[in-house]
Motif scaffolding. Structure first.
Motif, PDB file in Angstrom:
ATOM      1  N   ASN A  56      97.022  21.019  91.200  1.00 34.59           N
ATOM      2  CA  ASN A  56      97.681  21.452  92.436  1.00 34.59           C
ATOM      3  C   ASN A  56      99.115  20.920  92.531  1.00 34.59           C
ATOM      4  OD1 ASN A  56      97.686  22.886  94.913  1.00 34.59           O
ATOM      5  ND2 ASN A  56      97.426  20.956  96.028  1.00 34.59           N
ATOM      6  N   VAL A  57      99.882  21.060  91.447  1.00 30.59           N
ATOM      7  CA  VAL A  57     101.210  20.472  91.439  1.00 30.59           C
ATOM      8  C   VAL A  57     102.204  21.358  90.694  1.00 30.59           C
ATOM      9  CG1 VAL A  57     100.847  19.167  89.307  1.00 30.59           C
ATOM     10  CG2 VAL A  57     102.475  18.319  91.010  1.00 30.59           C
ATOM     11  N   ASP A  91     103.512  20.558  96.208  1.00 29.77           N
ATOM     12  CA  ASP A  91     102.130  20.988  96.332  1.00 29.77           C
ATOM     13  C   ASP A  91     102.050  22.463  95.924  1.00 29.77           C
ATOM     14  OD1 ASP A  91      99.801  22.275  97.816  1.00 29.77           O
ATOM     15  OD2 ASP A  91      99.411  20.164  98.271  1.00 29.77           O
ATOM     16  N   TRP A  92     101.257  22.752  94.899  1.00 28.14           N
ATOM     17  CA  TRP A  92     101.202  24.112  94.350  1.00 28.14           C
ATOM     18  C   TRP A  92     100.623  25.106  95.362  1.00 28.14           C
ATOM     19  CZ3 TRP A  92     103.172  27.161  90.904  1.00 28.14           C
ATOM     20  CH2 TRP A  92     102.496  28.305  90.474  1.00 28.14           C
ATOM     21  N   PHE A 136     105.732  11.593  82.548  1.00 31.80           N
ATOM     22  CA  PHE A 136     105.265  11.568  83.930  1.00 31.80           C
ATOM     23  C   PHE A 136     103.746  11.717  83.928  1.00 31.80           C
ATOM     24  CE2 PHE A 136     106.323  16.011  83.035  1.00 31.80           C
ATOM     25  CZ  PHE A 136     105.211  16.686  83.475  1.00 31.80           C
ATOM     26  N   TYR A 137     103.109  11.164  84.927  1.00 36.62           N
ATOM     27  CA  TYR A 137     101.649  11.127  84.932  1.00 36.62           C
ATOM     28  C   TYR A 137     101.127  10.933  86.360  1.00 36.62           C
ATOM     29  CZ  TYR A 137     102.557   6.108  85.225  1.00 36.62           C
ATOM     30  OH  TYR A 137     103.022   4.874  85.625  1.00 36.62           O
ATOM     31  N   LYS A 138      99.874  11.326  86.548  1.00 43.50           N
ATOM     32  CA  LYS A 138      99.214  11.161  87.833  1.00 43.50           C
ATOM     33  C   LYS A 138      98.583   9.777  87.906  1.00 43.50           C
ATOM     34  CE  LYS A 138      96.265  13.869  90.945  1.00 43.50           C
ATOM     35  NZ  LYS A 138      95.388  15.073  91.009  1.00 43.50           N
ATOM     36  N   THR A 139      98.822   9.083  88.998  1.00 45.94           N
ATOM     37  CA  THR A 139      98.315   7.726  89.151  1.00 45.94           C
ATOM     38  C   THR A 139      96.911   7.753  89.763  1.00 45.94           C
ATOM     39  OG1 THR A 139      99.183   7.421  91.395  1.00 45.94           O
ATOM     40  CG2 THR A 139     100.671   6.929  89.547  1.00 45.94           C
ATOM     41  N   GLY A 140      96.296   6.583  89.816  1.00 40.92           N
ATOM     42  CA  GLY A 140      94.957   6.470  90.360  1.00 40.92           C
ATOM     43  C   GLY A 140      94.848   6.824  91.826  1.00 40.92           C
ATOM     44  N   ASN A 141      95.966   6.690  92.567  1.00 39.96           N
ATOM     45  CA  ASN A 141      95.926   7.000  94.002  1.00 39.96           C
ATOM     46  C   ASN A 141      96.345   8.441  94.311  1.00 39.96           C
ATOM     47  OD1 ASN A 141      98.701   7.017  93.694  1.00 39.96           O
ATOM     48  ND2 ASN A 141      99.051   5.111  94.813  1.00 39.96           N
ATOM     49  N   GLY A 142      96.545   9.232  93.235  1.00 40.40           N
ATOM     50  CA  GLY A 142      96.860  10.639  93.442  1.00 40.40           C
ATOM     51  C   GLY A 142      98.329  10.978  93.486  1.00 40.40           C
TER      52      GLY A 142
END
Length: 331
Positions: A56-57, A91-92, A136-142
């Motif tokens: 969703n990004v 937000d996609w 770039f990456y998605k973290t544990g908290n979203g």
């Protein structure tokens, strides 16, 4: 801005990145439908983008203010906030701007790519002026974050616009199997291939020089170089000396042929490679070792745009009909 990416289903609507937001195009007719983004809180700058529906990004990058960069690079503009430094997160589903990731002063992030694996919540962005690749990456908290994983050292030089010359990373791409990352250094004149089996620690496995600003017979003298023992030889193919440096790149679907063009943008071409403007750009083919890594120029392949009707022509983007490594997105 950048061209839209990815194949669309009939009737789909496609965003196309602009200065501050996105123009929405009809997927069949390419009729302008309006703006894709929602709300007034949008970044000041835009350039390239890539999206990953499973997370969703949509991620977008920043080049600079068009009237500032149109006629070339003025060092004075680097201290006025005229050039970009962020990855912007959207937000996609709702089309709302949600987060900004700062990549540092004078970084100028251009091309951005997710891994092709649609489950992967990570990818890379190439920063032109800072000559760095950030993961770039998605973290544990979203939320999303970025870390620098490749740095091309600047070369100390005499006889140039700045006392130090960055590589100027102008294009990046990832092979369809997510095994290799490629990028071009328009100033230094080289294309690089990195093994990204460990996405946090890319490993250089291939490199070729195809022109650039530092051939040994040119006016620029490299006085300190962290990577090379001597300045590279001028690049000549089929009796033609190639002007400019490697710029836009495209990889065949099987990963074995890497194509490269040499024109960046006419205002910058005129400033940094005036002979390129006079003679026109070229397209070259690099043969790729897809097992161990490695790059080799195909000396039998040359597309010379200098002799085009009404030319010379400054060719830029390279695209495969039906989709390629920098357009295909799986959902």
């Amino acid at each position: 801005g950048a061209p839209w990416a990815g194949a669309a289903a009939p009737g789909a609507q496609l965003p196309c990145c602009g200065l501050r937001g996105f123009i929405l195009l009809d997927g069949e007719t390419f009729e302008v439908k309006g703006n894709w983004e929602k709300g007034s809180n949008v970044p000041a700058l835009g350039y390239d983008f890539w999206y990953q529906p499973r997370h969703n990004v949509l991620m977008s990058t920043e080049l600079g203010i068009p009237k500032v960069l149109a006629n070339g690079l003025d060092p004075a503009d680097l201290k006025t906030g005229s050039y970009g430094r962020h990855i912007n997160v959207w937000d996609w589903t709702t089309h709302v701007f949600t987060q900004s990731i700062d990549l540092g002063e004078d970084s100028i992030p251009l091309e951005i790519r997710f891994l092709h694996n649609p489950d992967a919540a990570e990818g890379y962005v190439g920063c032109a002026l800072s000559s760095a690749i950030h993961r770039f990456y998605k973290t544990g908290n979203g939320n999303w974050a970025a870390e620098k994983v490749v740095q091309v050292p600047s070369k100390k030089v005499n006889g140039w616009l700045f006392p130090e010359m960055p590589g100027l990373i102008t294009d990046i791409l990832i092979s369809l199997d997510d095994k290799f990352l490629y990028f071009s250094n328009w100033f230094h004149g080289d294309i690089r291939q990195y093994d990204i089996s460990n996405t946090r620690k890319p490993r250089l496995v291939g490199q070729v020089f195809l022109g650039g600003k530092i051939p040994r017979d040119g006016p620029i003298v490299v006085v300190e170089d962290q990577e090379l023992n001597c300045q590279p030889e001028p690049f000549v193919i089929k009796g033609k000396r190639v002007q400019g440096g490697p710029q836009m790149i495209q990889l065949s679907l099987d990963g074995k042929r890497l194509y490269v063009s040499t024109s960046l943008y006419s205002g910058w071409d005129k400033q940094f490679y005036p002979d390129l403007v006079k003679e026109g750009s070229v397209m070259l083919q690099i043969d790729v070792d897809t097992v161990k890594g490695g790059l080799k120029v195909n000396k039998n392949f040359l597309v010379d745009f200098g002799s085009e009707p009404h030319g010379p022509v400054l060719a830029h983007e390279i695209r495969y009909p039906g989709g390629d490594c920098s357009s295909d997105i799986w959902i």
